[in-house]
Design a protein around this motif. Structure first.
Motif, PDB file in Angstrom:
ATOM      1  N   LEU A  63       0.748  -1.191   0.007  1.00  0.00           N
ATOM      2  CA  LEU A  63      -0.101   0.003   0.105  1.00  0.00           C
ATOM      3  C   LEU A  63       0.857   1.193  -0.134  1.00  0.00           C
ATOM      4  N   LYS A  64       1.993   1.162   0.446  1.00  0.00           N
ATOM      5  CA  LYS A  64       3.215   2.108   0.323  1.00  0.00           C
ATOM      6  C   LYS A  64       2.656   3.442   1.133  1.00  0.00           C
ATOM      7  N   GLY A  65       2.123   2.994   2.178  1.00  0.00           N
ATOM      8  CA  GLY A  65       1.508   4.221   3.118  1.00  0.00           C
ATOM      9  C   GLY A  65       0.614   5.134   2.643  1.00  0.00           C
ATOM     10  N   GLN A  66      -0.169   4.847   1.577  1.00  0.00           N
ATOM     11  CA  GLN A  66      -1.300   5.375   1.003  1.00  0.00           C
ATOM     12  C   GLN A  66      -2.597   4.891   1.895  1.00  0.00           C
ATOM     13  N   SER A  67      -3.641   5.396   1.726  1.00  0.00           N
ATOM     14  CA  SER A  67      -4.896   4.724   1.995  1.00  0.00           C
ATOM     15  C   SER A  67      -5.429   3.838   0.806  1.00  0.00           C
ATOM     16  N   SER A  68      -6.379   2.968   1.200  1.00  0.00           N
ATOM     17  CA  SER A  68      -6.788   2.009   0.205  1.00  0.00           C
ATOM     18  C   SER A  68      -7.434   2.481  -0.997  1.00  0.00           C
ATOM     19  N   PHE A  69      -7.981   3.557  -0.912  1.00  0.00           N
ATOM     20  CA  PHE A  69      -8.764   4.380  -1.642  1.00  0.00           C
ATOM     21  C   PHE A  69      -7.705   5.064  -2.702  1.00  0.00           C
ATOM     22  N   GLU A  70      -6.839   5.797  -2.081  1.00  0.00           N
ATOM     23  CA  GLU A  70      -5.726   6.306  -3.023  1.00  0.00           C
ATOM     24  C   GLU A  70      -4.985   5.521  -3.733  1.00  0.00           C
ATOM     25  N   ARG A  71      -4.523   4.381  -3.076  1.00  0.00           N
ATOM     26  CA  ARG A  71      -3.574   3.462  -3.588  1.00  0.00           C
ATOM     27  C   ARG A  71      -4.373   2.702  -5.083  1.00  0.00           C
ATOM     28  N   ASP A  92      -6.077 -10.144  -4.629  1.00  0.00           N
ATOM     29  CA  ASP A  92      -5.088  -9.284  -4.935  1.00  0.00           C
ATOM     30  C   ASP A  92      -4.570  -9.594  -6.460  1.00  0.00           C
ATOM     31  N   HIS A  93      -5.732 -10.403  -7.020  1.00  0.00           N
ATOM     32  CA  HIS A  93      -5.522 -10.616  -8.653  1.00  0.00           C
ATOM     33  C   HIS A  93      -6.959  -9.909  -9.204  1.00  0.00           C
ATOM     34  N   ILE A  94      -7.965  -9.564  -8.500  1.00  0.00           N
ATOM     35  CA  ILE A  94      -9.191  -8.982  -9.083  1.00  0.00           C
ATOM     36  C   ILE A  94      -9.733  -7.919  -8.367  1.00  0.00           C
ATOM     37  N   GLY A  95      -9.239  -7.449  -7.264  1.00  0.00           N
ATOM     38  CA  GLY A  95      -9.976  -6.436  -6.281  1.00  0.00           C
ATOM     39  C   GLY A  95     -10.075  -5.197  -6.932  1.00  0.00           C
ATOM     40  N   ARG A  96      -9.252  -4.801  -7.836  1.00  0.00           N
ATOM     41  CA  ARG A  96      -9.294  -3.520  -8.372  1.00  0.00           C
ATOM     42  C   ARG A  96     -10.501  -3.534  -9.448  1.00  0.00           C
ATOM     43  N   LEU A  97     -11.229  -4.276  -9.777  1.00  0.00           N
ATOM     44  CA  LEU A  97     -11.930  -4.392 -10.803  1.00  0.00           C
ATOM     45  C   LEU A  97     -13.143  -3.183 -10.732  1.00  0.00           C
ATOM     46  N   PRO A  98     -13.868  -3.170  -9.573  1.00  0.00           N
ATOM     47  CA  PRO A  98     -14.612  -1.770  -9.412  1.00  0.00           C
ATOM     48  C   PRO A  98     -14.087  -0.440  -9.885  1.00  0.00           C
ATOM     49  N   TYR A  99     -12.751  -0.447  -9.188  1.00  0.00           N
ATOM     50  CA  TYR A  99     -12.066   0.778  -9.775  1.00  0.00           C
ATOM     51  C   TYR A  99     -11.766   0.787 -11.186  1.00  0.00           C
ATOM     52  N   LEU A 100     -11.488  -0.267 -11.796  1.00  0.00           N
ATOM     53  CA  LEU A 100     -11.332  -0.447 -13.102  1.00  0.00           C
ATOM     54  C   LEU A 100     -12.543   0.001 -14.016  1.00  0.00           C
ATOM     55  N   MET A 101     -13.410  -0.528 -13.630  1.00  0.00           N
ATOM     56  CA  MET A 101     -14.829  -0.299 -14.424  1.00  0.00           C
ATOM     57  C   MET A 101     -15.274   1.279 -14.278  1.00  0.00           C
ATOM     58  N   LEU A 121     -18.846 -13.121  -6.410  1.00  0.00           N
ATOM     59  CA  LEU A 121     -18.755 -13.197  -4.673  1.00  0.00           C
ATOM     60  C   LEU A 121     -17.806 -12.468  -4.206  1.00  0.00           C
ATOM     61  N   VAL A 122     -16.488 -12.404  -4.947  1.00  0.00           N
ATOM     62  CA  VAL A 122     -15.302 -11.956  -4.570  1.00  0.00           C
ATOM     63  C   VAL A 122     -15.676 -10.640  -4.768  1.00  0.00           C
ATOM     64  N   ILE A 123     -16.141  -9.923  -5.719  1.00  0.00           N
ATOM     65  CA  ILE A 123     -16.449  -8.617  -6.119  1.00  0.00           C
ATOM     66  C   ILE A 123     -17.381  -7.984  -4.856  1.00  0.00           C
ATOM     67  N   GLU A 124     -18.540  -8.836  -4.815  1.00  0.00           N
ATOM     68  CA  GLU A 124     -19.422  -8.241  -3.970  1.00  0.00           C
ATOM     69  C   GLU A 124     -18.853  -8.065  -2.397  1.00  0.00           C
ATOM     70  N   ASP A 125     -18.068  -8.872  -2.013  1.00  0.00           N
ATOM     71  CA  ASP A 125     -17.332  -8.632  -0.539  1.00  0.00           C
ATOM     72  C   ASP A 125     -16.689  -7.468  -0.860  1.00  0.00           C
ATOM     73  N   ALA A 126     -15.763  -7.073  -2.045  1.00  0.00           N
ATOM     74  CA  ALA A 126     -14.848  -5.880  -2.086  1.00  0.00           C
ATOM     75  C   ALA A 126     -15.629  -4.697  -2.018  1.00  0.00           C
ATOM     76  N   LEU A 127     -16.934  -4.919  -2.627  1.00  0.00           N
ATOM     77  CA  LEU A 127     -17.613  -3.538  -2.895  1.00  0.00           C
ATOM     78  C   LEU A 127     -18.322  -3.258  -1.222  1.00  0.00           C
ATOM     79  N   LYS A 128     -18.561  -4.328  -0.607  1.00  0.00           N
ATOM     80  CA  LYS A 128     -19.071  -3.989   0.799  1.00  0.00           C
ATOM     81  C   LYS A 128     -17.996  -3.515   1.670  1.00  0.00           C
ATOM     82  N   ILE A 129     -16.600  -3.928   1.570  1.00  0.00           N
ATOM     83  CA  ILE A 129     -15.667  -3.408   2.380  1.00  0.00           C
ATOM     84  C   ILE A 129     -15.106  -2.032   1.703  1.00  0.00           C
ATOM     85  N   GLY A 130     -15.007  -1.808   0.599  1.00  0.00           N
ATOM     86  CA  GLY A 130     -14.430  -0.704   0.232  1.00  0.00           C
ATOM     87  C   GLY A 130     -15.435   0.467  -0.465  1.00  0.00           C
ATOM     88  N   PHE A 131     -16.497   0.090  -0.934  1.00  0.00           N
ATOM     89  CA  PHE A 131     -17.359   1.081  -1.435  1.00  0.00           C
ATOM     90  C   PHE A 131     -18.933   1.469  -0.903  1.00  0.00           C
TER      91      PHE A 131
END
Length: 484
Positions: A63-71, A92-101, A121-131
């Protein structure tokens, strides 16, 4: 860009896109080159055509010291990306898909049929945590993802580009890492340059003899191989050894009146552990009486993944299918309990902390970066009756790595709280879903010398450096071995 001693140079990216794209095709990394998370690799075929291989989240020091949203903001161009190819559905291989889209990507998402089932299922969980936890917004996004999913069977070529100058096709092959995992073969033909090269992106490779999964498909050819190096500097225990170690830890917990707590990823590792635990329970002598441990899966997401794993039996290996034929159910057996609600979770934590219940707890997250495992560790880590067992890689900068390295009696920080490590802390690398140094060598050797260039990614520097030396000593006719 580093290269193994005595190995020649070849064109790699410098971080400056205009400079790097003087030669085509070119490989550029948007994550996962200098660490073990955030995997995202670009094959730039021409100035206006590129393919992304994975687009994952960063964790720990990545994460290089950045927030998850920034990174995780998409700061690389995507207008030229004709497809996203997914090797497997770990976060760690597909979790940035919401940001990409959100950044405007509208191309196909190519993956295997099992990954197509698991990815939402993975993306649904990522959305709940980060969005957002707004169900309507989540379902709208998942509907959009479903439209873009393009499942491709193992071994089948799919055309991505068919123009006068460029012809590009992609094929997925079994990687043996988790159910549905694949390595990616991309054939690029350039009529003007008389170029016909095959680029192979390993994704995460699994070791042989992994529960439930067929062994990785041997490589056929690779002009350029982008190879993971997570365990490039070490060897795993064999399956018999790791099973014996697990058995000893389980029964030591019984003797000491405690539990075994295992941080594990919800997909892949949890199901493989259940398979091996079922094996140990089945191997008890016929008619043997006595207490049996309570097996607890405390992760709603892991429970959902396990249900989907059961539905995906056609992709299981022959050993697992034979067990079903014998009437055994390696992912559903007596003594297995799933914990759903948060209140039930808190009750279970308190129960194990205040009684002598003999239990094996499997809970996310695998690197102790959040999730329900944190509450178990807060209550059980200071208690010498219990055992914390790591069965997967712990990235630098994560609480998991901190606990794994701590001496007994030392203090660590978990979720902002400082606590003593009085529980037994053990690691079994043989349960890793990643190939070890020898497995990676065999993957390259199976090519029979038909690999020209190797670029090592997805590993810490020491691991990449040692694997580069190891490949150089043991594989003939590799022109170049490089790593970032």
């Amino acid at each position: 860009m580093r290269q193994a001693a005595g190995v020649g140079a070849w064109h790699l990216d410098s971080g400056n896109k205009e400079q790097d794209l003087l030669e085509y095709p070119s490989i550029i990394h948007h994550g996962g080159a200098e660490g073990v998370t955030g995997s995202c690799h670009r094959l730039q075929i021409s100035p206006d055509h590129a393919i992304l291989i994975d687009c994952g989240l960063f964790q720990g020091e990545d994460l290089k010291g950045q927030s998850s949203f920034e990174r995780h903001q998409i700061e690389f161009p995507i207008d030229d990306v004709i497809a996203l190819v997914v090797t497997h559905v770990h976060i760690d291989h597909i979790g940035r898909l919401p940001y990409l889209m959100a950044a405007g990507f509208k191309g196909p998402i190519i993956c295997t049929p099992p990954s197509a089932r698991l990815l939402p299922l993975v993306i649904e969980d990522a959305l709940k945590i980060g969005f957002t936890r707004d169900r309507r917004l989540i379902e709208r996004f998942l509907d959009t993802v479903e439209i873009h999913l393009d499942p491709s069977p193992y071994g089948a070529w799919k055309s991505l580009l068919n123009e006068e100058r460029h012809k590009v096709k992609v094929r997925l092959q079994n990687a043996g890492h988790i159910l549905g995992s694949a390595y990616v073969e991309i054939d690029v033909e350039d009529e003007r340059a008389s170029l016909d090269n095959r680029y192979v992106f390993s994704g995460d490779l699994g070791p042989p003899d992994t529960p439930l999964l067929p062994d990785p498909t041997p490589l056929e050819r690779a002009d350029v191989l982008v190879l993971e190096s997570t365990y490039g500097d070490r060897r795993h225990e064999g399956r018999r050894t790791r099973r014996a170690q697990l058995k000893e830890m389980i029964y030591r917990a019984q003797r000491e009146g405690g539990s075994v707590v295992i941080p594990a990823f919800s997909i892949g590792r949890t199901q493989e552990l259940l398979y091996e635990i079922e094996t140990l329970l089945h191997e008890r002598k016929e008619g043997e009486k006595g207490e049996r441990p309570l097996i607890i899966v405390d992760s709603p997401l892991a429970a959902r993944f396990t249900e989907v794993y059961r539905d995906l039996k056609p992709w299981w290996d022959s050993e697992a299918k034979a067990r079903l034929d014998d009437g055994r159910h390696p992912l559903s057996f007596d003594g297995l309990v799933t914990v759903d609600s948060h209140d039930d979770h808190l009750d279970m934590v308190e129960h194990l902390a205040t009684t002598n219940t003999w239990a094996i707890v499997i809970a996310a997250s695998g690197m102790v970066t959040g999730g329900r495992i944190v509450n178990y560790l807060k209550r059980l880590l200071p208690d010498p009756r219990h055992t914390v067992l790591f069965v997967g890689y712990q990235a630098e900068g994560t609480a998991g790595r901190q606990i794994q390295r701590a001496k007994r009696g030392a203090e660590v920080v978990v979720d902002g709280e400082r606590m003593a490590v009085n529980a037994h802390v053990k690691s079994i690398s043989g349960f890793s879903a990643h190939a070890d140094q020898y497995d990676l060598l065999r993957f390259v050797i199976d090519l029979g010398g038909k690999v020209k260039k190797v670029r090592l990614v997805h590993g810490e520097e020491a691991s990449q450096r040692e694997l580069a030396r190891y490949l150089q000593r043991n594989v003939e006719r590799i022109e170049d071995i490089t790593f970032v």
